[in-house]
Scaffold this motif. Structure first.
Motif: not given
Length: 237
Positions: A206-233
């Protein structure tokens, strides 16, 4: 600052999950190739023999069963089979608790709980005739991998190269476990694959599954954050 914190958490979580995913992949390969690599069949050396007509009839069988199991036990199943080359009746009784009884199909002798000599005789069908016996241990409570609960048993250990070990139910004579070096390795592979340590398999997966889900979500958050930074630049440029 937020992208730095999220990125650091993402990297640490990814590193932890890397080892778990690597373990899952590696042990999965071993499990998929078990039959060819290490999990060898250990068929009985005893030839298949048809059951001859038993020496005692059903009425006599029930008389013996009731006298041993007592009247408060209701007989729910009767099976005629061979154990260690001997034709036997296996009687299952239902009452306050489940009871089993082995009866010699010719003499009517009650064989259960089986003695050490008979346990060794049954176990020897899985090794060569000259294999030395190392130990025969009575176990008051043994939890087999696929059994419903703990059973009184005999542990028979032989001195052959694969270190064959046979665990027998003391009441029914059934083989609860048949182990050798390859099978022991296979059981450890299963444990590592399922993260099954100290009965924590369900929680660990269960913890392993939640970890994979969390990793995927943080990856999406990082993608959006860096996309926002590029727009600002681009807007500043």
């Amino acid at each position: 600052q937020s992208e730095v914190r999220v990125g650091k958490f993402h990297r640490i979580l990814g590193l932890v999950l890397f080892f778990l995913i690597f373990n899952s992949a590696l042990t999965g390969i071993f499990r998929a190739n078990a039959r060819g690599w290490y999990w060898k069949d250990k068929p009985s050396r005893l030839p298949e023999m048809s059951l001859e007509t038993p020496g005692i009839g059903v009425e006599r069988l029930f008389e013996i069963s009731r006298s041993v199991l007592k009247n408060e036990i209701q007989i729910s199943r009767v099976e005629l089979k061979r154990i260690g080359g001997i034709p036997v009746y296996l009687i299952e009784g239902q009452g306050k608790e489940r009871k089993y009884l082995l009866i010699h199909a010719h003499s009517g002798e009650a064989l259960s709980p089986i003695d050490e000599e008979f346990a060794i005789q049954i176990a020897r069908q899985f090794v060569s005739e000259q294999t030395p016996l190392v130990a025969a241990k009575p176990l008051e409570s043994y939890n087999a991998r696929k059994a419903a609960g703990a059973r009184p048993a005999y542990q028979i250990i032989f001195g052959d190269k694969p270190r064959t070990e046979v665990v027998l139910d003391r009441e029914t004579g059934d083989v609860l476990e048949l182990l050798d070096n390859g099978r022991r390795f296979g059981l450890w592979v299963v444990k590592f694959h399922d993260l099954d340590f100290a009965g924590m398999s369900r929680n660990a997966l269960t913890i392993f599954g939640l970890g994979v889900i969390t990793l995927s979500l943080t990856g999406l958050v990082l993608t959006n954050l860096f996309a926002g930074l590029k727009k600002k630049e681009k807007s500043y440029s």
